[in-house]
Design an enzyme around this catalytic site. Structure first.
Site, PDB file in Angstrom:
ATOM      1  N   HIS A 169      -1.850  -5.544   1.463  1.00 34.22           N
ATOM      2  CA  HIS A 169      -3.138  -6.185   1.229  1.00 34.22           C
ATOM      3  C   HIS A 169      -2.867  -7.603   0.744  1.00 34.22           C
ATOM      4  CE1 HIS A 169      -7.161  -7.007  -0.312  1.00 34.22           C
ATOM      5  NE2 HIS A 169      -6.536  -7.582  -1.324  1.00 34.22           N
ATOM      6  N   TYR A 194     -12.100  -2.021  -3.887  1.00 34.13           N
ATOM      7  CA  TYR A 194     -12.651  -2.218  -2.543  1.00 34.13           C
ATOM      8  C   TYR A 194     -14.187  -2.176  -2.529  1.00 34.13           C
ATOM      9  CZ  TYR A 194      -8.220  -2.183   0.070  1.00 34.13           C
ATOM     10  OH  TYR A 194      -6.990  -2.502   0.607  1.00 34.13           O
ATOM     11  N   ASN A 223      -1.861  -0.047   6.874  1.00 31.91           N
ATOM     12  CA  ASN A 223      -1.304  -1.308   7.375  1.00 31.91           C
ATOM     13  C   ASN A 223      -0.438  -2.034   6.347  1.00 31.91           C
ATOM     14  OD1 ASN A 223      -3.364  -2.126   5.754  1.00 31.91           O
ATOM     15  ND2 ASN A 223      -4.533  -3.205   7.321  1.00 31.91           N
ATOM     16  N   ARG A 277      -1.442 -14.331   4.252  1.00 38.58           N
ATOM     17  CA  ARG A 277      -2.209 -13.697   5.340  1.00 38.58           C
ATOM     18  C   ARG A 277      -1.459 -13.839   6.671  1.00 38.58           C
ATOM     19  NH1 ARG A 277      -6.583 -10.434   4.134  1.00 38.58           N
ATOM     20  NH2 ARG A 277      -7.271 -10.885   6.250  1.00 38.58           N
ATOM     21  N   ARG A 311       2.713  -6.429   9.254  1.00 40.28           N
ATOM     22  CA  ARG A 311       1.925  -5.343   9.844  1.00 40.28           C
ATOM     23  C   ARG A 311       2.400  -4.998  11.250  1.00 40.28           C
ATOM     24  NH1 ARG A 311      -3.952  -7.269   7.428  1.00 40.28           N
ATOM     25  NH2 ARG A 311      -3.972  -5.910   5.600  1.00 40.28           N
ATOM     26  N   PHE A 369     -15.487   3.394   6.821  1.00 44.15           N
ATOM     27  CA  PHE A 369     -14.135   3.824   6.471  1.00 44.15           C
ATOM     28  C   PHE A 369     -13.859   3.778   4.971  1.00 44.15           C
ATOM     29  CE2 PHE A 369     -13.976  -0.672   7.830  1.00 44.15           C
ATOM     30  CZ  PHE A 369     -13.418  -1.266   6.704  1.00 44.15           C
ATOM     31  N   GLU A 425      -9.321 -10.258  -7.732  1.00 43.80           N
ATOM     32  CA  GLU A 425      -8.294  -9.231  -7.485  1.00 43.80           C
ATOM     33  C   GLU A 425      -7.099  -9.363  -8.438  1.00 43.80           C
ATOM     34  OE1 GLU A 425      -7.479  -9.483  -3.285  1.00 43.80           O
ATOM     35  OE2 GLU A 425      -9.426  -8.611  -2.772  1.00 43.80           O
ATOM     36  N   THR A 482      -5.401  -7.439  10.571  1.00 41.36           N
ATOM     37  CA  THR A 482      -5.732  -6.135   9.979  1.00 41.36           C
ATOM     38  C   THR A 482      -5.261  -4.997  10.881  1.00 41.36           C
ATOM     39  OG1 THR A 482      -7.717  -7.189   9.077  1.00 41.36           O
ATOM     40  CG2 THR A 482      -7.644  -4.775   9.026  1.00 41.36           C
ATOM     41  N   LYS A 516       0.835  -1.199   0.000  1.00 38.05           N
ATOM     42  CA  LYS A 516       0.000   0.000   0.000  1.00 38.05           C
ATOM     43  C   LYS A 516       0.881   1.265   0.000  1.00 38.05           C
ATOM     44  CE  LYS A 516      -3.823  -2.330   2.373  1.00 38.05           C
ATOM     45  NZ  LYS A 516      -4.821  -2.239   3.469  1.00 38.05           N
TER      46      LYS A 516
HETATM   47  P1  GDP Z   1      -7.671  -7.057   5.506  1.00 42.23           P
HETATM   48  O1  GDP Z   1      -8.247  -8.178   4.693  1.00 42.23           O
HETATM   49  O2  GDP Z   1      -6.848  -7.528   6.673  1.00 42.23           O
HETATM   50  O3  GDP Z   1      -6.927  -6.046   4.665  1.00 42.23           O
HETATM   51  O4  GDP Z   1      -8.904  -6.287   6.187  1.00 42.23           O
HETATM   52  P2  GDP Z   1     -10.376  -5.875   5.657  1.00 42.23           P
HETATM   53  O5  GDP Z   1     -10.699  -6.557   4.367  1.00 42.23           O
HETATM   54  O6  GDP Z   1     -11.311  -6.045   6.804  1.00 42.23           O
HETATM   55  O7  GDP Z   1     -10.252  -4.304   5.416  1.00 42.23           O
HETATM   56  C1  GDP Z   1      -9.627  -3.795   4.255  1.00 42.23           C
HETATM   57  C2  GDP Z   1      -8.757  -2.641   4.643  1.00 42.23           C
HETATM   58  O8  GDP Z   1      -9.568  -1.578   5.160  1.00 42.23           O
HETATM   59  C3  GDP Z   1      -7.754  -2.922   5.769  1.00 42.23           C
HETATM   60  O9  GDP Z   1      -6.577  -3.549   5.352  1.00 42.23           O
HETATM   61  C4  GDP Z   1      -7.492  -1.519   6.289  1.00 42.23           C
HETATM   62  O10 GDP Z   1      -6.571  -0.812   5.429  1.00 42.23           O
HETATM   63  C5  GDP Z   1      -8.867  -0.872   6.172  1.00 42.23           C
HETATM   64  N1  GDP Z   1      -9.645  -0.981   7.419  1.00 42.23           N
HETATM   65  C6  GDP Z   1     -10.151  -2.103   7.998  1.00 42.23           C
HETATM   66  N2  GDP Z   1     -10.826  -1.823   9.121  1.00 42.23           N
HETATM   67  C7  GDP Z   1     -10.749  -0.468   9.264  1.00 42.23           C
HETATM   68  C8  GDP Z   1     -11.263   0.460  10.239  1.00 42.23           C
HETATM   69  O11 GDP Z   1     -11.925   0.083  11.209  1.00 42.23           O
HETATM   70  N3  GDP Z   1     -10.972   1.782  10.031  1.00 42.23           N
HETATM   71  C9  GDP Z   1     -10.241   2.219   8.960  1.00 42.23           C
HETATM   72  N4  GDP Z   1      -9.989   3.533   8.835  1.00 42.23           N
HETATM   73  N5  GDP Z   1      -9.752   1.387   8.038  1.00 42.23           N
HETATM   74  C10 GDP Z   1      -9.987   0.054   8.181  1.00 42.23           C
END
Ligand code: GDP
Length: 138
Positions: free
Chosen positions: A115, A49, A112, A85, A102, A57, A126, A91, A9
């Site tokens: 992805h 996304y 973070n 992962r 991370r 968010f 993707e 996350t 990212k």
């Molecule tokens: P991942 O699969 O671990 O990347 O997590 P998710 O698919 O749940 O979320 C996608 C991305 O959204 C995450 O990697 C973060 O960059 C962002 N994200 C997830 N949860 C939050 C949150 O509660 N707040 C904010 N600002 N960003 C979030």
């Protein structure tokens, strides 16, 4: 053999840790079979996304993802979706295991660093979002 999409990212690229992230993949026996650096438009980030579009968010996340260049990669290996992962960590970096990408480099639940696709179906979507079949060289 399985494939997954990995993104470094904008925060990871800005931290100059592209090589560090790739080193962790290669050390784990994962092969990079496609790679490009690009700067997403707002529309492209929203398309990527789309599953998160109802989340509070979403706007912040897509703006972050367009804030600078990213590196997109296709990773290949046995059980690579789960392996990637595990290397990434949770996350929220505060919950991520010691030694994960991370935990070591993230500064924020959103910023973070990486992805990784979370299932075979999302990996297929993707990978195709970023790469044509001709660009993937196993
Ligand atoms: P991942 O699969 O671990 O990347 O997590 P998710 O698919 O749940 O979320 C996608 C991305 O959204 C995450 O990697 C973060 O960059 C962002 N994200 C997830 N949860 C939050 C949150 O509660 N707040 C904010 N600002 N960003 C979030």
């Amino acid at each position: 053999m399985e494939r997954t999409l990995s993104l470094i990212k904008p925060d990871g690229v800005a931290k100059n840790i592209i090589g560090e992230v790739i080193k962790r993949f290669e050390t784990a026996g994962i092969k990079v079979v496609a790679m490009k650096k690009l700067h997403l438009s707002q529309k492209q980030a929203e398309g990527f996304y789309a599953v998160h579009k109802e989340r509070p968010f979403f706007k912040s996340l897509t703006e972050f993802m367009t804030s600078g260049p990213i590196v997109a990669m296709v990773l290949e290996g046995e059980d690579v979706i789960a392996k990637n992962r595990k290397l990434m960590g949770a996350t929220n970096f505060k919950n991520a295991e010691e030694g994960t990408i991370r935990r070591d480099y993230a500064t924020d639940i959103e910023k973070n660093v990486v992805h990784g696709s979370d299932a075979p179906e999302t990996a297929a979507f993707e990978i195709a979002y970023f790469f044509s079949t001709m660009e993937i060289v196993g």
